[in-house]
Design a protein around this motif. Structure first.
Motif, PDB file in Angstrom:
ATOM      1  N   ILE A 105      53.984  84.093  44.211  1.00 56.80           N
ATOM      2  CA  ILE A 105      53.796  85.374  43.324  1.00 56.80           C
ATOM      3  C   ILE A 105      52.454  85.888  43.760  1.00 56.80           C
ATOM      4  N   SER A 106      52.723  87.154  43.870  1.00 56.39           N
ATOM      5  CA  SER A 106      51.224  87.887  44.177  1.00 56.39           C
ATOM      6  C   SER A 106      50.364  86.918  45.098  1.00 56.39           C
ATOM      7  N   ASN A 107      50.834  86.510  46.195  1.00 58.62           N
ATOM      8  CA  ASN A 107      49.856  85.543  47.081  1.00 58.62           C
ATOM      9  C   ASN A 107      49.617  84.132  46.554  1.00 58.62           C
ATOM     10  N   LYS A 108      50.066  83.939  45.510  1.00 62.12           N
ATOM     11  CA  LYS A 108      49.847  82.703  44.923  1.00 62.12           C
ATOM     12  C   LYS A 108      51.011  81.577  45.013  1.00 62.12           C
ATOM     13  N   THR A 109      50.841  80.434  45.649  1.00 61.42           N
ATOM     14  CA  THR A 109      51.984  79.499  45.937  1.00 61.42           C
ATOM     15  C   THR A 109      52.165  78.319  44.927  1.00 61.42           C
ATOM     16  N   TYR A 110      53.170  78.271  44.436  1.00 61.85           N
ATOM     17  CA  TYR A 110      53.367  77.098  43.336  1.00 61.85           C
ATOM     18  C   TYR A 110      54.414  76.297  44.071  1.00 61.85           C
ATOM     19  N   ASN A 111      54.075  74.918  44.209  1.00 65.46           N
ATOM     20  CA  ASN A 111      55.206  74.057  44.782  1.00 65.46           C
ATOM     21  C   ASN A 111      56.097  73.579  43.642  1.00 65.46           C
ATOM     22  N   LEU A 112      57.465  73.408  43.877  1.00 64.73           N
ATOM     23  CA  LEU A 112      58.495  72.874  43.111  1.00 64.73           C
ATOM     24  C   LEU A 112      58.366  71.352  42.983  1.00 64.73           C
ATOM     25  N   LEU A 113      58.301  71.008  41.854  1.00 66.82           N
ATOM     26  CA  LEU A 113      58.174  69.445  41.632  1.00 66.82           C
ATOM     27  C   LEU A 113      59.693  69.006  40.868  1.00 66.82           C
ATOM     28  N   GLN A 114      60.044  69.688  40.072  1.00 65.30           N
ATOM     29  CA  GLN A 114      61.333  69.198  39.517  1.00 65.30           C
ATOM     30  C   GLN A 114      62.016  70.287  38.917  1.00 65.30           C
ATOM     31  N   PHE A 115      63.372  70.263  38.455  1.00 65.73           N
ATOM     32  CA  PHE A 115      63.951  71.118  37.420  1.00 65.73           C
ATOM     33  C   PHE A 115      64.803  70.068  36.681  1.00 65.73           C
ATOM     34  N   HIS A 116      64.905  70.926  35.546  1.00 68.09           N
ATOM     35  CA  HIS A 116      65.625  69.746  34.436  1.00 68.09           C
ATOM     36  C   HIS A 116      66.101  70.868  33.256  1.00 68.09           C
ATOM     37  N   PHE A 117      67.255  70.388  32.285  1.00 69.17           N
ATOM     38  CA  PHE A 117      68.093  71.316  31.565  1.00 69.17           C
ATOM     39  C   PHE A 117      67.674  71.257  30.057  1.00 69.17           C
ATOM     40  N   HIS A 118      68.116  72.352  29.330  1.00 66.01           N
ATOM     41  CA  HIS A 118      68.380  72.243  28.038  1.00 66.01           C
ATOM     42  C   HIS A 118      69.352  73.105  27.549  1.00 66.01           C
ATOM     43  N   SER A 119      70.006  72.759  26.493  1.00 65.44           N
ATOM     44  CA  SER A 119      71.045  73.268  25.833  1.00 65.44           C
ATOM     45  C   SER A 119      71.010  73.511  24.373  1.00 65.44           C
ATOM     46  N   PRO A 120      71.160  74.585  23.812  1.00 65.25           N
ATOM     47  CA  PRO A 120      71.147  75.966  24.303  1.00 65.25           C
ATOM     48  C   PRO A 120      69.724  76.327  24.774  1.00 65.25           C
ATOM     49  N   SER A 121      69.581  77.578  25.343  1.00 66.77           N
ATOM     50  CA  SER A 121      68.194  77.852  25.935  1.00 66.77           C
ATOM     51  C   SER A 121      67.245  77.684  24.936  1.00 66.77           C
ATOM     52  N   GLU A 122      65.889  77.285  25.486  1.00 64.19           N
ATOM     53  CA  GLU A 122      64.818  77.408  24.585  1.00 64.19           C
ATOM     54  C   GLU A 122      64.336  78.783  24.226  1.00 64.19           C
ATOM     55  N   HIS A 123      63.782  79.718  25.230  1.00 62.96           N
ATOM     56  CA  HIS A 123      63.537  80.989  25.122  1.00 62.96           C
ATOM     57  C   HIS A 123      64.912  81.694  24.735  1.00 62.96           C
ATOM     58  N   THR A 124      64.727  82.701  23.753  1.00 68.33           N
ATOM     59  CA  THR A 124      66.001  83.532  23.261  1.00 68.33           C
ATOM     60  C   THR A 124      65.425  84.919  23.763  1.00 68.33           C
ATOM     61  N   LEU A 125      66.570  85.683  23.872  1.00 66.08           N
ATOM     62  CA  LEU A 125      66.375  87.222  24.329  1.00 66.08           C
ATOM     63  C   LEU A 125      66.795  87.982  23.238  1.00 66.08           C
ATOM     64  N   ASP A 126      65.848  88.675  22.663  1.00 68.01           N
ATOM     65  CA  ASP A 126      66.221  89.559  21.289  1.00 68.01           C
ATOM     66  C   ASP A 126      67.075  88.679  20.219  1.00 68.01           C
ATOM     67  N   GLY A 127      66.439  87.565  20.055  1.00 66.22           N
ATOM     68  CA  GLY A 127      66.978  86.459  19.091  1.00 66.22           C
ATOM     69  C   GLY A 127      68.185  85.727  19.618  1.00 66.22           C
ATOM     70  N   LYS A 128      68.614  86.158  20.822  1.00 67.95           N
ATOM     71  CA  LYS A 128      69.944  85.194  21.171  1.00 67.95           C
ATOM     72  C   LYS A 128      69.619  84.464  22.434  1.00 67.95           C
ATOM     73  N   ALA A 129      70.048  82.918  22.255  1.00 73.57           N
ATOM     74  CA  ALA A 129      69.922  81.928  23.043  1.00 73.57           C
ATOM     75  C   ALA A 129      71.205  82.064  24.078  1.00 73.57           C
ATOM     76  N   ALA A 130      70.785  81.694  25.258  1.00 74.78           N
ATOM     77  CA  ALA A 130      71.791  81.420  26.476  1.00 74.78           C
ATOM     78  C   ALA A 130      72.642  79.984  26.191  1.00 74.78           C
ATOM     79  N   HIS A 131      73.518  79.756  26.591  1.00 74.36           N
ATOM     80  CA  HIS A 131      74.295  78.482  26.238  1.00 74.36           C
ATOM     81  C   HIS A 131      73.529  77.311  26.902  1.00 74.36           C
ATOM     82  N   MET A 132      72.604  77.407  28.007  1.00 70.92           N
ATOM     83  CA  MET A 132      72.080  76.344  28.655  1.00 70.92           C
ATOM     84  C   MET A 132      70.960  77.086  29.399  1.00 70.92           C
TER      85      MET A 132
END
Ligand SMILES: [Zn+2]
Length: 252
Positions: A105-132
């Motif tokens: 992003i904008s010439n800065k490199t971030y190396n991917l270490l891991q990915f994981h999950f939450h359910s529902p989503s932790e961030h909400t969009l206009d108060g609404k969570a996604a299912h996962m």
């Protein structure tokens, strides 16, 4: 090489979660969870190192609303390597990556270490969570963390999730080697527009300075795939935190 695997596992889990697995006994970490006296409201009292969970003014997750449209650099995804293993760390399932996958992003490199999950989503969009949600945790050379959140809503079965869930480690501490050809790119939505703000880890020690990128477009995951996860992890989210003086940007 069981020793090497053990060391990588301990490092990654100690950084981004902690608690249940016996390898984590050292390092001043405490048991934490998502409910009761080990729940999010108590995290700061469980260990001195977790004080930011209460004192921090740039905490995550947040509710995303009133984002400012801004010219942000595109996220250039270069996910190449296969996932190495899938670990049940007592809080979620985490897929650890071999070296070789990164975002720019904008010439800065971030190396991917891991990915994981939450359910529902932790961030909400206009108060609404996604299912996962899937959180892709990256680290730049200056040690800054960058997390990409991919929201997932109920719909068609997801191919990558199907491959991962076929190897689901159901008990805490279990670590399963992944041998399938899993293309992590297949989990990403076509439209990579994103919300961007400065936040924190959503688990103890709640360290700040995390560059959050929440992709606007969700992908689909089946009801059954969500249930396979929530049957093992009935609670896996921290509630949304106050925004305080932060700006949320939206890539245009
Ligand atoms: Zn997460």
């Amino acid at each position: 090489m069981p020793y090497k695997k053990h060391v990588i596992f301990a490092t990654v889990v100690t950084l981004f979660s902690s608690g249940e697995a016996p390898v984590l006994a050292s390092g001043g970490k405490s048991h934490w969870g998502y409910t009761g006296h080990e729940g999010p409201a108590q995290w700061s009292k469980l260990n001195n190192d977790y004080h930011m969970c209460k004192a921090g003014k740039k905490q995550s997750p947040i509710d995303i609303s009133n984002a400012q449209g801004t010219k942000l650099g595109n996220i250039d995804f270069n996910y190449k390597a296969n996932p190495k293993n899938i670990v049940n760390n007592g809080h979620t399932v985490q897929v650890n990556m071999d070296k070789g996958s990164h975002i720019v992003i904008s010439n800065k490199t971030y190396n991917l270490l891991q990915f994981h999950f939450h359910s529902p989503s932790e961030h909400t969009l206009d108060g609404k969570a996604a299912h996962m949600v899937a959180h892709f945790v990256h680290k730049a050379e200056d040690n800054q963390l960058g997390v990409v959140a991919v929201l997932m809503n109920k719909g068609k079965a997801n191919k990558v999730i199907a491959q991962l869930w076929d190897n689901m480690p159901t008990t805490a501490g279990e670590n399963i080697k992944l041998s399938d050809n899993i293309n992590v790119n297949d989990i990403l939505p076509k439209d990579k527009a994103y919300y961007n703000y400065s936040g924190s880890l959503t688990t103890p020690p709640c360290s700040e300075g995390v560059n959050w990128m929440v992709l606007k477009s969700p992908v689909q995951v089946s009801d059954r795939q969500i249930k396979i996860f929530t049957n093992i992890f009935s609670k896996s989210i921290r509630p949304v935190q106050p925004l305080h003086n932060r700006e949320i940007k939206f890539s245009m």
